[in-house]
Design a protein around this motif. Structure first.
Motif, PDB file in Angstrom:
ATOM      1  N   UNK A 155       0.836  -1.208   0.000  1.00 45.27           N
ATOM      2  CA  UNK A 155       0.000   0.000   0.000  1.00 45.27           C
ATOM      3  C   UNK A 155       0.869   1.257   0.000  1.00 45.27           C
ATOM      4  N   UNK A 156       1.958   1.204   0.746  1.00 43.97           N
ATOM      5  CA  UNK A 156       2.875   2.340   0.793  1.00 43.97           C
ATOM      6  C   UNK A 156       3.539   2.562  -0.577  1.00 43.97           C
ATOM      7  N   UNK A 157       3.961   1.459  -1.192  1.00 44.34           N
ATOM      8  CA  UNK A 157       4.528   1.558  -2.549  1.00 44.34           C
ATOM      9  C   UNK A 157       3.504   2.171  -3.494  1.00 44.34           C
ATOM     10  N   UNK A 158       2.245   1.780  -3.349  1.00 42.69           N
ATOM     11  CA  UNK A 158       1.209   2.310  -4.237  1.00 42.69           C
ATOM     12  C   UNK A 158       1.102   3.827  -4.090  1.00 42.69           C
ATOM     13  N   UNK A 159       1.098   4.307  -2.854  1.00 44.83           N
ATOM     14  CA  UNK A 159       1.018   5.761  -2.631  1.00 44.83           C
ATOM     15  C   UNK A 159       2.208   6.467  -3.266  1.00 44.83           C
ATOM     16  N   UNK A 160       3.399   5.951  -3.003  1.00 44.53           N
ATOM     17  CA  UNK A 160       4.616   6.620  -3.473  1.00 44.53           C
ATOM     18  C   UNK A 160       4.700   6.559  -5.003  1.00 44.53           C
ATOM     19  N   UNK A 161       4.490   5.369  -5.554  1.00 38.39           N
ATOM     20  CA  UNK A 161       4.613   5.210  -7.014  1.00 38.39           C
ATOM     21  C   UNK A 161       3.517   5.987  -7.743  1.00 38.39           C
ATOM     22  N   UNK A 162       2.291   5.964  -7.204  1.00 40.05           N
ATOM     23  CA  UNK A 162       1.207   6.728  -7.845  1.00 40.05           C
ATOM     24  C   UNK A 162       1.588   8.199  -7.906  1.00 40.05           C
ATOM     25  N   UNK A 163       2.209   8.689  -6.837  1.00 40.63           N
ATOM     26  CA  UNK A 163       2.641  10.087  -6.785  1.00 40.63           C
ATOM     27  C   UNK A 163       3.743  10.382  -7.792  1.00 40.63           C
ATOM     28  N   UNK A 164       4.716   9.493  -7.860  1.00 37.22           N
ATOM     29  CA  UNK A 164       5.821   9.695  -8.814  1.00 37.22           C
ATOM     30  C   UNK A 164       5.267   9.734 -10.240  1.00 37.22           C
ATOM     31  N   UNK A 165       4.400   8.776 -10.560  1.00 35.91           N
ATOM     32  CA  UNK A 165       3.878   8.729 -11.931  1.00 35.91           C
ATOM     33  C   UNK A 165       2.927   9.891 -12.211  1.00 35.91           C
ATOM     34  N   UNK A 166       2.144  10.287 -11.220  1.00 38.04           N
ATOM     35  CA  UNK A 166       1.256  11.447 -11.424  1.00 38.04           C
ATOM     36  C   UNK A 166       2.087  12.676 -11.789  1.00 38.04           C
ATOM     37  N   UNK A 167       3.253  12.784 -11.166  1.00 33.58           N
ATOM     38  CA  UNK A 167       4.140  13.921 -11.428  1.00 33.58           C
ATOM     39  C   UNK A 167       4.668  13.978 -12.848  1.00 33.58           C
ATOM     40  N   UNK A 168       4.597  12.867 -13.567  1.00 32.25           N
ATOM     41  CA  UNK A 168       5.059  12.873 -14.966  1.00 32.25           C
ATOM     42  C   UNK A 168       3.888  12.555 -15.914  1.00 32.25           C
ATOM     43  N   UNK A 169       2.685  12.874 -15.429  1.00 31.71           N
ATOM     44  CA  UNK A 169       1.507  12.776 -16.296  1.00 31.71           C
ATOM     45  C   UNK A 169       1.036  11.371 -16.594  1.00 31.71           C
ATOM     46  N   UNK A 170       1.372  10.427 -15.696  1.00 35.65           N
ATOM     47  CA  UNK A 170       0.940   9.039 -15.922  1.00 35.65           C
ATOM     48  C   UNK A 170       0.074   8.558 -14.769  1.00 35.65           C
ATOM     49  N   UNK A 171      -0.883   7.723 -15.107  1.00 37.14           N
ATOM     50  CA  UNK A 171      -1.743   7.109 -14.099  1.00 37.14           C
ATOM     51  C   UNK A 171      -1.252   5.681 -13.868  1.00 37.14           C
ATOM     52  N   UNK A 172      -1.028   5.349 -12.600  1.00 35.72           N
ATOM     53  CA  UNK A 172      -0.624   3.979 -12.253  1.00 35.72           C
ATOM     54  C   UNK A 172      -1.902   3.158 -12.085  1.00 35.72           C
ATOM     55  N   UNK A 173      -2.204   2.386 -13.117  1.00 39.97           N
ATOM     56  CA  UNK A 173      -3.450   1.610 -13.149  1.00 39.97           C
ATOM     57  C   UNK A 173      -3.349   0.408 -12.212  1.00 39.97           C
ATOM     58  N   UNK A 174      -2.277  -0.366 -12.375  1.00 39.88           N
ATOM     59  CA  UNK A 174      -2.025  -1.524 -11.505  1.00 39.88           C
ATOM     60  C   UNK A 174      -0.554  -1.898 -11.625  1.00 39.88           C
ATOM     61  N   UNK A 175      -0.098  -2.718 -10.727  1.00 40.42           N
ATOM     62  CA  UNK A 175       1.306  -3.164 -10.820  1.00 40.42           C
ATOM     63  C   UNK A 175       1.495  -4.405  -9.972  1.00 40.42           C
ATOM     64  N   UNK A 176       2.627  -5.071 -10.204  1.00 47.51           N
ATOM     65  CA  UNK A 176       2.946  -6.324  -9.530  1.00 47.51           C
ATOM     66  C   UNK A 176       4.242  -6.160  -8.739  1.00 47.51           C
ATOM     67  N   UNK A 177       4.232  -6.603  -7.508  1.00 47.75           N
ATOM     68  CA  UNK A 177       5.445  -6.577  -6.687  1.00 47.75           C
ATOM     69  C   UNK A 177       5.796  -7.994  -6.253  1.00 47.75           C
ATOM     70  N   UNK A 178       7.086  -8.186  -5.990  1.00 46.48           N
ATOM     71  CA  UNK A 178       7.524  -9.438  -5.361  1.00 46.48           C
ATOM     72  C   UNK A 178       8.356  -9.079  -4.143  1.00 46.48           C
TER      73      UNK A 178
END
Ligand code: UDP
Length: 239
Positions: A155-178
């Motif tokens: 969940x923390x990665x989602x917040x941080x990554x969503x923010x990083x991508x929003x900053x470059x005009x991208x929407x983080x739809x979904x992602x996979x972590x291991x």
């Protein structure tokens, strides 16, 4: 250079590292989809994913998410801590796309009421089936304490990554972590492992909705390498 190959996967090779407790992740240009039924080479993908993943792991590390990343070695390789991979693909979804649409009859692009986490058992022969915590605990793929840590890190990665991508005009739809178990003396902790790249994320341009991720390869949409380059360029990780 003679060094021992420990494992070869679909998109990466893992070599023995220079010191105990380290391994080298080598990013290949090979791409596969639909459980490796579709295969091709995306020229330059390995270089780009190496850089993107390095950048994102470093940003997450700065925000106190523990990761396996140590340092970049060259254009295609990075030194990482050797971990025991937990055999789960942890999928975080903000917007419906891909398999959840088929499974639940959702419209692609539909916002989800809240971020959803799903777990798949990492097993190529079975096609990485969706599993629940009951299965994870019963078959001892991970403990309840590990799953608590994985959930909050994801969940923390989602917040941080969503923010990083929003900053470059991208929407983080979904992602996979291991995640992996890192053994340090008598201590064991769970850390983020593997990679984060357009191979493992769905990224849509916020204005045009253009897909800048592996769906371009999966669905023969063209401009695959160009889209990966575009993500790297927007993150300013490519010269
Ligand atoms: N994903 C991945 N590796 C996998 C399966 C999924 O990196 O083996 C990523 C995929 O790129 C997407 C997210 O996880 O960003 C959710 O994928 P989904 O379950 O929708 O599966 P797909 O539609 O890719 O088969």
């Amino acid at each position: 250079m003679s060094r021992r190959k420990l494992y070869e996967g679909k998109a990466k090779i893992i070599y023995e590292g220079p010191e105990p407790g380290t391994v080298i992740q080598h990013f290949k240009d090979d791409a596969t989809a639909f459980n490796a039924q579709k295969k091709d080479v995306i020229e330059g993908k390995g270089v780009i994913n190496n850089r993107i993943s390095e950048f994102l792991m470093l940003r997450l590390g700065e925000m106190k998410v523990p990761t396996h990343f140590i340092k970049a070695l060259n254009m295609r390789e990075q030194l990482v801590k050797a971990v025991e991979i937990i055999p789960l693909e942890v999928i975080i979804r903000n917007v419906a796309a891909g398999s959840i649409c088929k499974r639940l009859g959702l419209e692609e692009g539909q916002s989800l009421p809240r971020p959803l986490i799903e777990y798949c058992y990492k097993n190529d022969a079975l096609g990485d089936p969706l599993v629940g915590e009951e299965h994870i605990f019963a078959f001892e793929w991970a403990t309840p304490q590990e799953m608590d840590e994985i959930y909050s890190m994801a969940m923390r990665c989602n917040d941080i990554l969503s923010g990083i991508f929003a900053g470059i005009g991208l929407k983080l739809i979904d992602f996979k972590l291991e995640f992996g178990r890192l053994y340090e003396g008598d201590e064991m902790r769970v850390v983020l492992a593997d990679e984060i790249s357009p191979d493992s994320c769905r990224l849509w341009d916020r204005e045009t909705q253009k897909r800048l991720d592996k769906d371009r390869f999966r669905h023969d949409m063209g401009e695959v390498a160009e889209s990966y380059q575009e993500v790297a360029r927007r993150l300013s990780v490519l010269p």
